[in-house]
Write a protein that holds these residues in place. Structure first.
Motif: not given
Length: 460
Positions: A263-267, A293-305, A402-413
């Protein structure tokens, strides 16, 4: 992994320039992407190619890159003891202690202003409330997370967290290693349970709402929150600071303990700390240095950047099996962005220098790719709100919504360029690595895209 980035010919350079320009436009268009980056328009060089932080990082020396990933520990009563490391370019400083000196602001001001190139370190601490408070005499005391989750409304939690964060920021502390999103109803913290009352609740809904309120309060006060300890150690069978420990099986963790983090990542939370417990059925290693855990679940599956920080690599759960330099290199290789450890004041420089030297050697020997190291530094600079193409940048991190309605991530160039493959920043699993598909609990239509995702190679 382990290969230096290839050089592009003229045609490749033109294609890359076009992709980076497109990436920059995409980054500016991503809603909620203002966590930890500036919104300045990149400067355009005479060649017509847009300037990017990624390009600037590409020209850094290896040792400069390595130092940006290091978090040096120091007693908040003696912060000057970290001066040599900060002058060398350390990316972060973590403060320890239970009472801060009344002149902490001026002491930290002198410390961070000595950083080379104006790239001040992130100054972080653990200000959770209850039994884990570093500077209550300066910022105000908070009750335990458990008390807050049980007795306070999310609005009240947010208001108190904002007050604390405002005072932290005033003292030049820019990141809080909190909130704790682990689910735990036991009697800890103690030798068998590291969490206990540090948890807002053993109930997913309560812990998520309270933890997010705390994070939003930190954000409101200008401090970057870091949720911990992914993927959830509230039900671990031991305290990872003191010994090796494991969580319940992955099939349980992914349907229960993981949910507040998802939920936190999606927010759009900007930073995550990964715990040191191993997760049976997912990894045999401590989660903090596990690719699954780090690459597989966090980075790829949950899309955390966003920014990833491991729990202390000198905790017994890690140190009983791996030396610090080896653990630091492994953490970066699997997808972490900074390395956290503890040591004595007399050993601070040799320990930090050993970590930096190990990272540099790993890149030169091909066991850690330069592209992965550059990617990590890109995340660190994003957390600092640094745009290397701007005329100037904030001296401390700025944070966005923080956006609760959609999954947004800190996006750098750097992130966008990696996604579109412009400079090969994002590393991929090795050829032939097996991956398994994870069936996630069905969510509401807005989040149903998480219903079936893969948690990555099963070889770790």
């Amino acid at each position: 992994m382990g290969q230096a980035p290839h050089r592009l010919g003229n045609g490749g350079a033109r294609r890359t320039a076009a992709l980076v320009v497109t990436a920059a436009a995409l980054a500016l268009a991503v809603p909620g992407s203002s966590w930890g980056r500036t919104t300045r328009t990149p400067q355009v060089a005479d060649t017509g190619r847009a300037c990017t932080t990624t390009d600037r990082i590409h020209g850094w020396a290896l040792r400069r890159l390595a130092w940006q990933t290091v978090i040096v520990p120091v007693a908040q009563t003696h912060v000057a003891e970290a001066s040599r490391e900060v002058k060398a370019g350390a990316g972060g400083v973590i403060l320890f202690g239970s009472q801060a000196p009344t002149d902490l602001r001026s002491r930290l001001g002198r410390l961070v202003s000595s950083a080379p190139h104006g790239l001040r370190p992130i100054v972080m601490t653990d200000e959770e409330g209850g039994s884990v408070q570093r500077m209550p005499n300066l910022v105000g005391s908070m009750p335990s997370a458990r008390y807050m989750g049980k007795h306070w409304t999310p609005h009240h939690i947010r208001r108190v967290a904002r007050s604390v964060a405002t005072k932290m920021r005033s003292a030049h502390v820019t990141m809080d290693l909190a909130p704790v999103l682990d689910l735990d109803g036991r009697a800890g913290p103690n030798a068998r349970d590291a969490i206990g009352s540090r948890s807002f609740s053993p109930k997913v809904k309560v812990a998520t709402k309270a933890g997010m309120a705390f994070a939003r309060g930190m954000r409101d006060g200008g401090v970057v929150p870091v949720v911990k300890h992914f993927p959830g150690i509230g039900a671990a069978d031991g305290n990872t600071d003191l010994r090796r420990a494991k969580t319940p099986p992955w099939r349980r963790v992914r349907t229960h303990d993981l949910l507040p983090f998802r939920s936190a990542i999606e927010a759009g939370l900007p930073a995550v700390m990964v715990g040191n417990a191993r997760v049976p059925g997912l990894t045999k290693r401590p989660a903090s240095i596990s690719r699954a855990v780090v690459h597989g679940v966090l980075r790829r599956d949950l899309g955390f950047r966003g920014l990833l920080i491991p729990d202390s690599l000198t905790a017994r759960a890690v140190a009983s099996r791996f030396g610090l330099p080896h653990a630091a290199v492994t953490a970066l290789r699997v997808g972490e962005d900074m390395v956290l450890f503890n040591t004595t004041a007399s050993r601070l420089w040799p320990t930090s220098n050993d970590v930096v030297s190990a990272i540099v050697s790993a890149v030169r020997e091909g066991t850690l790719s330069r592209a992965r190291l550059e990617n990590a530094v890109g995340h660190v600079l994003t957390a600092k709100s640094v745009d290397l193409c701007a005329d100037r940048w904030p001296s401390t991190a700025t944070v966005g919504p923080l956006t609760a309605e959609r999954a947004t991530q800190p996006t750098s160039y750097a992130d966008i360029a990696g996604i579109v493959g412009a400079v090969g920043i994002v590393e991929r699993p090795g050829a032939g690595a097996r991956s398994r598909t994870t069936r996630w609990p069905r969510q509401s239509p807005s989040t149903s895209r998480w219903a079936s995702i893969s948690h990555g190679p099963s070889t770790w």
